[in-house]
Write a protein that holds these residues in place. Sequence first.
Motif, PDB file in Angstrom:
ATOM      1  N   MET A   1      57.386  71.351  59.682  1.00 24.16           N
ATOM      2  CA  MET A   1      57.516  69.941  59.272  1.00 24.16           C
ATOM      3  C   MET A   1      58.988  69.517  59.664  1.00 24.16           C
ATOM      4  SD  MET A   1      56.346  68.613  55.790  1.00 24.16           S
ATOM      5  CE  MET A   1      56.993  67.377  54.984  1.00 24.16           C
ATOM      6  N   ILE A   2      58.978  68.354  59.894  1.00 26.47           N
ATOM      7  CA  ILE A   2      60.304  67.785  60.235  1.00 26.47           C
ATOM      8  C   ILE A   2      61.148  67.382  58.819  1.00 26.47           C
ATOM      9  CG2 ILE A   2      59.755  65.442  60.584  1.00 26.47           C
ATOM     10  CD1 ILE A   2      61.292  65.202  62.854  1.00 26.47           C
ATOM     11  N   ASP A   3      62.308  67.642  58.778  1.00 23.78           N
ATOM     12  CA  ASP A   3      62.896  66.785  57.497  1.00 23.78           C
ATOM     13  C   ASP A   3      63.443  65.724  57.772  1.00 23.78           C
ATOM     14  OD1 ASP A   3      62.534  69.370  55.950  1.00 23.78           O
ATOM     15  OD2 ASP A   3      64.329  70.250  56.597  1.00 23.78           O
ATOM     16  N   LEU A   4      62.932  64.830  56.952  1.00 27.16           N
ATOM     17  CA  LEU A   4      63.128  63.465  57.341  1.00 27.16           C
ATOM     18  C   LEU A   4      63.581  62.810  55.948  1.00 27.16           C
ATOM     19  CD1 LEU A   4      63.483  61.258  59.622  1.00 27.16           C
ATOM     20  CD2 LEU A   4      61.105  60.529  58.892  1.00 27.16           C
ATOM     21  N   THR A   5      64.716  62.092  55.749  1.00 25.80           N
ATOM     22  CA  THR A   5      65.048  61.652  54.521  1.00 25.80           C
ATOM     23  C   THR A   5      65.066  60.168  54.651  1.00 25.80           C
ATOM     24  OG1 THR A   5      67.200  61.457  55.290  1.00 25.80           O
ATOM     25  CG2 THR A   5      66.680  63.632  54.096  1.00 25.80           C
ATOM     26  N   PRO A   6      65.047  59.474  53.548  1.00 26.82           N
ATOM     27  CA  PRO A   6      64.930  57.763  53.625  1.00 26.82           C
ATOM     28  C   PRO A   6      66.267  57.179  54.204  1.00 26.82           C
ATOM     29  CG  PRO A   6      64.189  58.394  51.421  1.00 26.82           C
ATOM     30  CD  PRO A   6      64.661  59.881  52.164  1.00 26.82           C
ATOM     31  N   ILE A   7      67.440  58.037  53.642  1.00 26.33           N
ATOM     32  CA  ILE A   7      68.848  57.484  54.509  1.00 26.33           C
ATOM     33  C   ILE A   7      68.790  57.860  56.102  1.00 26.33           C
ATOM     34  CG2 ILE A   7      71.089  58.421  54.696  1.00 26.33           C
ATOM     35  CD1 ILE A   7      71.017  59.094  51.596  1.00 26.33           C
ATOM     36  N   GLU A   8      68.115  58.875  56.589  1.00 24.53           N
ATOM     37  CA  GLU A   8      67.995  59.067  57.875  1.00 24.53           C
ATOM     38  C   GLU A   8      67.124  57.843  58.600  1.00 24.53           C
ATOM     39  OE1 GLU A   8      66.362  62.994  58.334  1.00 24.53           O
ATOM     40  OE2 GLU A   8      68.357  63.932  58.437  1.00 24.53           O
ATOM     41  N   ILE A   9      66.144  57.434  57.747  1.00 25.66           N
ATOM     42  CA  ILE A   9      65.188  56.304  58.609  1.00 25.66           C
ATOM     43  C   ILE A   9      66.230  55.056  58.429  1.00 25.66           C
ATOM     44  CG2 ILE A   9      63.239  54.882  57.949  1.00 25.66           C
ATOM     45  CD1 ILE A   9      61.928  57.341  56.650  1.00 25.66           C
ATOM     46  N   ARG A  10      66.942  54.975  57.436  1.00 30.34           N
ATOM     47  CA  ARG A  10      67.568  53.592  57.457  1.00 30.34           C
ATOM     48  C   ARG A  10      68.693  53.742  58.372  1.00 30.34           C
ATOM     49  NH1 ARG A  10      66.432  54.122  51.737  1.00 30.34           N
ATOM     50  NH2 ARG A  10      65.193  52.412  50.985  1.00 30.34           N
ATOM     51  N   LYS A  11      69.106  54.726  58.645  1.00 31.38           N
ATOM     52  CA  LYS A  11      70.579  54.873  59.619  1.00 31.38           C
ATOM     53  C   LYS A  11      69.772  54.524  60.929  1.00 31.38           C
ATOM     54  CE  LYS A  11      73.290  58.070  57.574  1.00 31.38           C
ATOM     55  NZ  LYS A  11      74.133  59.585  57.575  1.00 31.38           N
ATOM     56  N   LYS A  12      68.506  54.708  61.358  1.00 31.92           N
ATOM     57  CA  LYS A  12      67.909  54.488  62.476  1.00 31.92           C
ATOM     58  C   LYS A  12      67.793  52.863  62.778  1.00 31.92           C
ATOM     59  CE  LYS A  12      66.366  57.655  65.007  1.00 31.92           C
ATOM     60  NZ  LYS A  12      67.222  58.109  66.145  1.00 31.92           N
ATOM     61  N   LYS A  13      68.116  51.947  61.906  1.00 31.81           N
ATOM     62  CA  LYS A  13      68.194  50.631  62.372  1.00 31.81           C
ATOM     63  C   LYS A  13      69.175  50.439  63.455  1.00 31.81           C
ATOM     64  CE  LYS A  13      67.077  48.403  58.097  1.00 31.81           C
ATOM     65  NZ  LYS A  13      67.646  47.494  57.019  1.00 31.81           N
ATOM     66  N   GLY A  14      68.795  49.526  64.470  1.00 31.58           N
ATOM     67  CA  GLY A  14      69.731  49.231  65.556  1.00 31.58           C
ATOM     68  C   GLY A  14      69.863  50.380  66.463  1.00 31.58           C
ATOM     69  N   ASP A  15      69.201  51.574  66.327  1.00 28.24           N
ATOM     70  CA  ASP A  15      69.560  52.642  67.229  1.00 28.24           C
ATOM     71  C   ASP A  15      68.612  52.555  68.508  1.00 28.24           C
ATOM     72  OD1 ASP A  15      71.597  53.871  65.845  1.00 28.24           O
ATOM     73  OD2 ASP A  15      70.286  55.623  65.040  1.00 28.24           O
ATOM     74  N   PHE A  31      60.013  47.386  58.870  1.00 27.73           N
ATOM     75  CA  PHE A  31      58.944  48.599  58.653  1.00 27.73           C
ATOM     76  C   PHE A  31      60.056  49.918  58.461  1.00 27.73           C
ATOM     77  CE2 PHE A  31      57.385  52.618  60.519  1.00 27.73           C
ATOM     78  CZ  PHE A  31      56.171  52.442  59.777  1.00 27.73           C
ATOM     79  N   LEU A  32      60.983  50.102  58.907  1.00 31.80           N
ATOM     80  CA  LEU A  32      61.646  51.314  58.668  1.00 31.80           C
ATOM     81  C   LEU A  32      62.188  51.260  57.095  1.00 31.80           C
ATOM     82  CD1 LEU A  32      64.147  51.299  61.694  1.00 31.80           C
ATOM     83  CD2 LEU A  32      62.220  52.841  61.143  1.00 31.80           C
ATOM     84  N   ASP A  33      62.556  49.874  56.717  1.00 31.12           N
ATOM     85  CA  ASP A  33      63.000  49.643  55.437  1.00 31.12           C
ATOM     86  C   ASP A  33      61.781  50.108  54.361  1.00 31.12           C
ATOM     87  OD1 ASP A  33      65.457  49.086  55.482  1.00 31.12           O
ATOM     88  OD2 ASP A  33      65.062  46.928  55.546  1.00 31.12           O
ATOM     89  N   LEU A  34      60.606  49.722  54.723  1.00 32.39           N
ATOM     90  CA  LEU A  34      59.336  49.922  53.926  1.00 32.39           C
ATOM     91  C   LEU A  34      59.155  51.745  54.133  1.00 32.39           C
ATOM     92  CD1 LEU A  34      57.112  47.108  55.070  1.00 32.39           C
ATOM     93  CD2 LEU A  34      58.180  47.665  52.816  1.00 32.39           C
TER      94      LEU A  34
END
Length: 67
Positions: A1-15, A31-34
Amino acid sequence: MIDLTPIEIRKKKGDFPRSLRGYDAEEVDLFLDLAADRLEEVVTRVRELEARVHQLEEELAEYRTRE
């Protein structure tokens, strides 16, 4: 299973690269925020349930020692 945190999702904005016929950047960011918010809720609930399981295991052990 991939370790994915809410912070990592938010950091993806603009990437993500922009393209002429690509996805709407604002929609992707929304969508990333949600997704990050929901993941945060799930992580919080899991921690609560793990704490409850630990508490119940301790109570069960105590009852077993009383027998």
